[in-house]
Write a protein that holds these residues in place. Structure first.
Motif, mmCIF file in Angstrom:
data_model
loop_
_atom_site.group_PDB
_atom_site.id
_atom_site.type_symbol
_atom_site.label_atom_id
_atom_site.label_comp_id
_atom_site.label_asym_id
_atom_site.label_seq_id
_atom_site.Cartn_x
_atom_site.Cartn_y
_atom_site.Cartn_z
ATOM 1 N N ASP A 137 -7.958 -4.480 -36.579
ATOM 2 C CA ASP A 137 -8.571 -3.338 -35.919
ATOM 3 C C ASP A 137 -8.405 -2.117 -36.803
ATOM 4 O OD1 ASP A 137 -9.283 -4.712 -33.545
ATOM 5 O OD2 ASP A 137 -7.240 -4.481 -32.787
ATOM 6 N N ASP A 138 -9.217 -1.094 -36.526
ATOM 7 C CA ASP A 138 -9.017 0.193 -37.170
ATOM 8 C C ASP A 138 -9.143 1.289 -36.124
ATOM 9 O OD1 ASP A 138 -11.828 1.136 -36.980
ATOM 10 O OD2 ASP A 138 -12.251 -0.373 -38.507
ATOM 11 N N THR A 142 -10.342 12.162 -34.089
ATOM 12 C CA THR A 142 -10.880 13.512 -34.175
ATOM 13 C C THR A 142 -9.763 14.447 -33.758
ATOM 14 O OG1 THR A 142 -13.131 12.790 -33.674
ATOM 15 C CG2 THR A 142 -12.636 15.125 -33.393
ATOM 16 N N LEU A 143 -9.305 15.261 -34.717
ATOM 17 C CA LEU A 143 -8.120 16.092 -34.525
ATOM 18 C C LEU A 143 -8.502 17.566 -34.480
ATOM 19 C CD1 LEU A 143 -5.966 14.247 -37.179
ATOM 20 C CD2 LEU A 143 -5.426 14.307 -34.750
ATOM 21 N N PRO A 144 -7.807 18.364 -33.671
ATOM 22 C CA PRO A 144 -8.064 19.806 -33.693
ATOM 23 C C PRO A 144 -7.482 20.436 -34.952
ATOM 24 C CG PRO A 144 -6.239 19.312 -32.238
ATOM 25 C CD PRO A 144 -6.775 17.988 -32.687
ATOM 26 N N ARG A 145 -8.153 21.462 -35.427
ATOM 27 C CA ARG A 145 -7.603 22.184 -36.570
ATOM 28 C C ARG A 145 -6.200 22.677 -36.225
ATOM 29 N NH1 ARG A 145 -9.366 28.039 -39.194
ATOM 30 N NH2 ARG A 145 -7.629 28.088 -40.684
ATOM 31 N N GLY A 146 -5.314 22.594 -37.210
ATOM 32 C CA GLY A 146 -3.960 23.080 -37.035
ATOM 33 C C GLY A 146 -3.038 22.112 -36.337
ATOM 34 N N ALA A 147 -3.478 20.870 -36.098
ATOM 35 C CA ALA A 147 -2.583 19.881 -35.496
ATOM 36 C C ALA A 147 -1.308 19.797 -36.328
ATOM 37 C CB ALA A 147 -3.278 18.520 -35.434
ATOM 38 N N ALA A 148 -0.178 19.967 -35.660
ATOM 39 C CA ALA A 148 1.103 20.062 -36.371
ATOM 40 C C ALA A 148 1.618 18.684 -36.757
ATOM 41 C CB ALA A 148 2.127 20.780 -35.495
ATOM 42 N N GLU A 276 -12.470 14.988 -38.580
ATOM 43 C CA GLU A 276 -12.761 13.588 -38.286
ATOM 44 C C GLU A 276 -12.192 12.727 -39.409
ATOM 45 O OE1 GLU A 276 -16.981 13.489 -37.967
ATOM 46 O OE2 GLU A 276 -17.023 14.489 -36.012
ATOM 47 N N THR A 277 -11.293 11.828 -39.068
ATOM 48 C CA THR A 277 -10.655 10.991 -40.084
ATOM 49 C C THR A 277 -11.571 9.836 -40.474
ATOM 50 O OG1 THR A 277 -9.598 9.335 -38.660
ATOM 51 C CG2 THR A 277 -8.468 11.464 -38.921
ATOM 52 N N ARG A 297 -8.594 12.631 -30.240
ATOM 53 C CA ARG A 297 -9.498 11.630 -29.662
ATOM 54 C C ARG A 297 -9.482 10.407 -30.573
ATOM 55 N NH1 ARG A 297 -13.384 15.783 -29.432
ATOM 56 N NH2 ARG A 297 -14.840 14.510 -30.664
ATOM 57 N N ARG A 298 -9.275 9.247 -29.973
ATOM 58 C CA ARG A 298 -9.140 8.016 -30.755
ATOM 59 C C ARG A 298 -10.267 7.054 -30.420
ATOM 60 N NH1 ARG A 298 -2.736 6.616 -31.243
ATOM 61 N NH2 ARG A 298 -1.937 8.722 -30.988
ATOM 62 N N ARG A 299 -10.772 6.402 -31.458
ATOM 63 C CA ARG A 299 -11.747 5.334 -31.247
ATOM 64 C C ARG A 299 -11.255 4.090 -31.976
ATOM 65 N NH1 ARG A 299 -16.193 3.022 -33.619
ATOM 66 N NH2 ARG A 299 -16.235 4.454 -35.392
#
Length: 415
Positions: A137-138, A142-148, A276-277, A297-299
């Motif tokens: 799986d992979d 999608t991360l917010p800017r500034g995620a610590a 977005e990674t 957010r994870r997919r």
């Protein structure tokens, strides 16, 4: 293994029919060709690995190709045929052409000494019936800017350099760093062929969809590159101001400090609100470094599907996490030479022996489930709970422990 309808025949694709090969694939996938992009990029499939089914009128009714890979597996590598560009024209469906192409692919792969095949499934329901098991799986975030991120020693001592991608200068750098970063991770396919390396850093305008030209960020310790990312930003403005998206096509790093420095940079670019990674393994370091993973957010999606073509050769090509002495009763509807009982013996020293046996089976499974287990990312016990593998609990537990990989399998690029 599978006969074609009367008047149809399997043919190798000559160089002067490459355009027809591409058109057949485009028609099946409803993809819009861009002549400028096609002319600017090398075609990725080697000609000798392109095949087609010819209709009675002499046109291509279906096509497929494959790549020659040395696929990483637990403890080593195995020759692998990467099945790709599998397409049947919409007006040629329901005639058994796909089954015939799979049979051709399996036969040719075995003839080349490739005991394993792998693919990405455009539709997940298709390939299980041909013995391919979902082996990895992979995850995309999608991360917010500034995620610590949690601190990592040495990260602050590294520097980041940003520049536009130059395929002539950067193709080999990206492949080399990516290969080293994925060392020891099953399924992490190297792009050994030059056309694949070029396409990894290609940036034709038709691929951008409103994003800027592709950028390369490198993490450096002095002159040494320790990590890198391919990325692009998309300009957008909302009522509250800038609302840019950062799209990361690829990210790779050689150690924890480089990983931390790379993502610290990517997560705090001016004007942006989200990142977005690319495809990540389900145990990627970024997932552990996030101070608060909940806003992400994870997919989750299926990644590689694996098919064992030569059971003893495939099982002896990998190593096992614990000693193993088990008798597997394998079913295989397409390759009967794989069917039957196999005794698999492995020890701590890395010795593996797989041989036919008449002993009673400890575990019964289809070649599809054996493919799912092969890269070490699935649990035999869990498949047993689902009723897909049968055997005593102790045998399933032993098989689970021996087959599992310390790193989750993944291929970071779709072929």
């Amino acid at each position: 293994m599978s006969a074609l309808p009367p008047g149809y025949r399997t043919v190798a694709v000559p160089a002067d029919r490459l355009a027809e090969f591409r058109t057949t694939d485009q028609l099946a996938f409803a993809s819009v060709p861009d002549p400028e992009t096609e002319a600017s990029l090398p075609f990725p499939i080697p000609q000798e690995r392109m095949m087609a089914v010819e209709a009675p009128d002499g046109t291509f009714a279906a096509v497929h190709g494959s790549y020659e890979f040395a696929m990483p597996v637990p403890g080593g590598t195995v020759p692998c045929a990467g099945l790709t560009w599998v397409a049947v024209r919409p007006d040629q469906r329901r005639r058994g052409l796909l089954r015939a192409m799979i049979a051709t692919h399996l036969e040719r792969s075995l003839g080349r000494g490739e005991p394993v095949s792998a693919l990405f499934a455009a539709e997940a329901a298709i390939y299980g019936r041909f013995g391919y098991g979902s082996a990895a799986d992979d995850v995309r975030l999608t991360l917010p800017r500034g995620a610590a991120l949690r601190p990592v020693p040495g990260s602050d001592a590294l520097t980041v350099h940003l520049e536009r991608v130059d395929p002539d200068r950067h193709a080999d750098l990206v492949e080399d760093l990516g290969r080293r970063a994925g060392a020891g991770r099953p399924g992490w396919m190297p792009r050994a062929a030059a056309p694949l390396r070029v396409r990894a850093v290609a940036d034709p305008p038709a691929w951008r969809h409103g994003f800027e030209p592709l950028l390369l960020a490198t993490v450096r310790d002095g002159r040494e590159v320790r990590g890198l990312a391919l990325l692009a930003r998309k300009e957008a403005w909302g009522e509250a101001g800038p609302d840019y998206t950062v799209q990361v096509r690829l990210a790779a790093a050689l150690d924890a400090a480089a990983t931390h420095r790379l993502w610290t940079f990517l997560l705090d670019l001016d004007l942006t609100t989200r990142v977005e990674t690319p495809v990540l393994p389900v145990d990627d370091p970024l997932l552990h470094l996030l101070v608060d993973p909940r806003p992400a957010r994870r997919r989750l999606a299926d990644n590689l599907w694996v098919r064992l073509l030569d059971v003893p050769a495939a099982l002896t090509a990998r190593r096992y996490a614990a000693p193993l002495d088990v008798v597997l009763d394998v079913t295989d509807d397409l390759l009967p030479q794989n069917a039957g009982r196999w005794r698999v013996v492995a020890d701590h020293a890395g010795s593996v022996d797989v041989a036919r046996t008449t002993a009673d089976a400890d575990v019964r499974l289809d070649v599809r489930e054996l493919g799912a287990l092969y890269l070490g990312g699935r649990s035999a016990a869990a498949l047993g709970d689902a009723g897909l593998v049968t055997g005593e609990a102790a045998a399933l537990g032993t098989l689970t422990t021996a087959f599992l990989s310390p790193r989750a399998p993944v291929c970071p690029w779709n072929f």
